[in-house]
Design a protein around this motif. Structure first.
Motif, short mmCIF file in Angstrom:
data_model
loop_
_atom_site.label_atom_id
_atom_site.label_comp_id
_atom_site.label_asym_id
_atom_site.label_seq_id
_atom_site.Cartn_x
_atom_site.Cartn_y
_atom_site.Cartn_z
N LEU A 68 1.05 -1.20 -0.05
CA LEU A 68 -0.04 -0.19 -0.06
C LEU A 68 0.91 1.29 0.06
O LEU A 68 1.81 1.21 0.77
CB LEU A 68 -0.83 -0.01 1.25
N VAL A 69 0.32 2.55 -0.74
CA VAL A 69 1.02 3.64 -0.74
C VAL A 69 -0.12 4.50 -0.37
O VAL A 69 -1.11 4.54 -1.25
CB VAL A 69 1.78 3.77 -1.96
N VAL A 70 0.04 5.32 0.77
CA VAL A 70 -0.94 6.36 1.04
C VAL A 70 -0.23 7.61 0.92
O VAL A 70 0.77 8.11 1.66
CB VAL A 70 -1.44 6.15 2.39
N ASP A 71 -0.87 8.53 0.02
CA ASP A 71 -0.18 10.07 -0.17
C ASP A 71 -1.27 11.13 0.26
O ASP A 71 -2.42 10.72 0.07
CB ASP A 71 0.22 10.41 -1.36
N CYS A 101 -11.00 -3.35 1.14
CA CYS A 101 -10.06 -3.06 2.19
C CYS A 101 -9.33 -1.69 1.95
O CYS A 101 -9.09 -0.91 2.71
CB CYS A 101 -8.77 -4.14 2.20
N THR A 102 -8.88 -1.56 0.47
CA THR A 102 -8.24 -0.29 0.08
C THR A 102 -9.06 0.82 0.40
O THR A 102 -8.65 1.88 0.82
CB THR A 102 -7.83 -0.59 -1.35
N LEU A 103 -10.51 1.00 -0.03
CA LEU A 103 -11.27 1.94 0.07
C LEU A 103 -11.69 2.12 1.41
O LEU A 103 -11.84 3.39 2.00
CB LEU A 103 -12.62 1.92 -0.83
N GLY A 122 -3.51 0.46 -3.91
CA GLY A 122 -3.15 -0.81 -3.16
C GLY A 122 -2.93 -1.67 -4.27
O GLY A 122 -3.55 -2.22 -5.34
N TYR A 123 -1.66 -2.27 -4.10
CA TYR A 123 -0.76 -3.15 -5.21
C TYR A 123 -1.10 -4.70 -4.70
O TYR A 123 -0.26 -4.88 -3.85
CB TYR A 123 0.55 -2.86 -5.49
N ASP A 133 -5.00 -4.42 -8.65
CA ASP A 133 -4.60 -2.97 -7.98
C ASP A 133 -5.64 -2.10 -7.96
O ASP A 133 -6.61 -2.20 -8.96
CB ASP A 133 -3.56 -2.56 -8.96
N VAL A 134 -5.86 -1.47 -6.88
CA VAL A 134 -7.02 -0.56 -6.39
C VAL A 134 -6.41 0.80 -6.15
O VAL A 134 -5.64 0.98 -5.44
CB VAL A 134 -7.79 -1.18 -5.33
N PHE A 135 -6.92 1.85 -6.97
CA PHE A 135 -6.47 3.20 -6.86
C PHE A 135 -7.67 3.94 -6.59
O PHE A 135 -8.87 3.96 -7.05
CB PHE A 135 -5.74 3.69 -8.23
N TYR A 136 -7.37 4.98 -5.40
CA TYR A 136 -8.46 6.00 -5.30
C TYR A 136 -7.57 7.42 -4.96
O TYR A 136 -6.67 7.52 -4.43
CB TYR A 136 -9.09 5.42 -3.92
#
Length: 159
Positions: A68-71, A101-103, A122-123, A133-136
């Protein structure tokens, strides 16, 4: 080396920092704590990387793994990192799809600290031979923000 002084007003109300804290058994039980932004009015990015995130498949109970990468760009508050680590770890016994999970993480962070801007990548490692992969993100990044690449390459298997 001189020890940095802790500003009491910055840590007032934090219940997990600086002491042993029991691991939450679920994301619902986990508490995300916040502290005042030490540089309000300054445009800057905070990045958290969790390369060994785990949760459980809600159908099989088998473990799922993600990087996970959170910016986020803080507004009035920053998230306290120990509470974030405990929150991430609370997913270890939580059954949910990758997307959920990601959201869930993104929405809990939004609610806790109300950042100016937030994104999460979320990779997820392959399940059934296929990575997901999940991106938001909450909108366009603020103008003038230095937004480095996440540094996570696309999944290539052994190729």
């Amino acid at each position: 080396m001189k020890k940095a002084k802790t500003t009491p007003s910055r840590i007032a109300g934090l219940t997990q920092l600086g002491q042993p804290t029991r691991q939450p058994q679920s994301p619902d039980e986990a508490v995300l704590e916040k502290a005042p932004n030490p540089h309000p009015g300054t445009l800057y990015l905070i990045r958290f990387t969790q390369p060994e995130f785990t949760s459980l498949c809600p159908m099989t109970g088998q473990p799922d793994f993600a990087h996970l990468v959170v910016d986020y760009v803080p507004n009035k508050y920053i998230v306290e990192s120990k509470s974030l680590k405990l929150f991430f770890n609370s997913f270890r016994n939580h059954g949910a799809f990758h997307e959920d999970c990601t959201l869930m993480i993104a929405k809990r962070l939004q609610a806790a600290i109300q950042p100016r801007w937030l994104r999460i990548g979320g990779y997820w490692y392959p399940r059934g031979g296929m990575p997901i992969d999940v991106f938001y993100q909450t909108g366009k990044p603020p103008a003038g923000l230095w937004l480095p690449d996440t540094g996570v390459p696309s999944y290539r298997g052994r190729g």
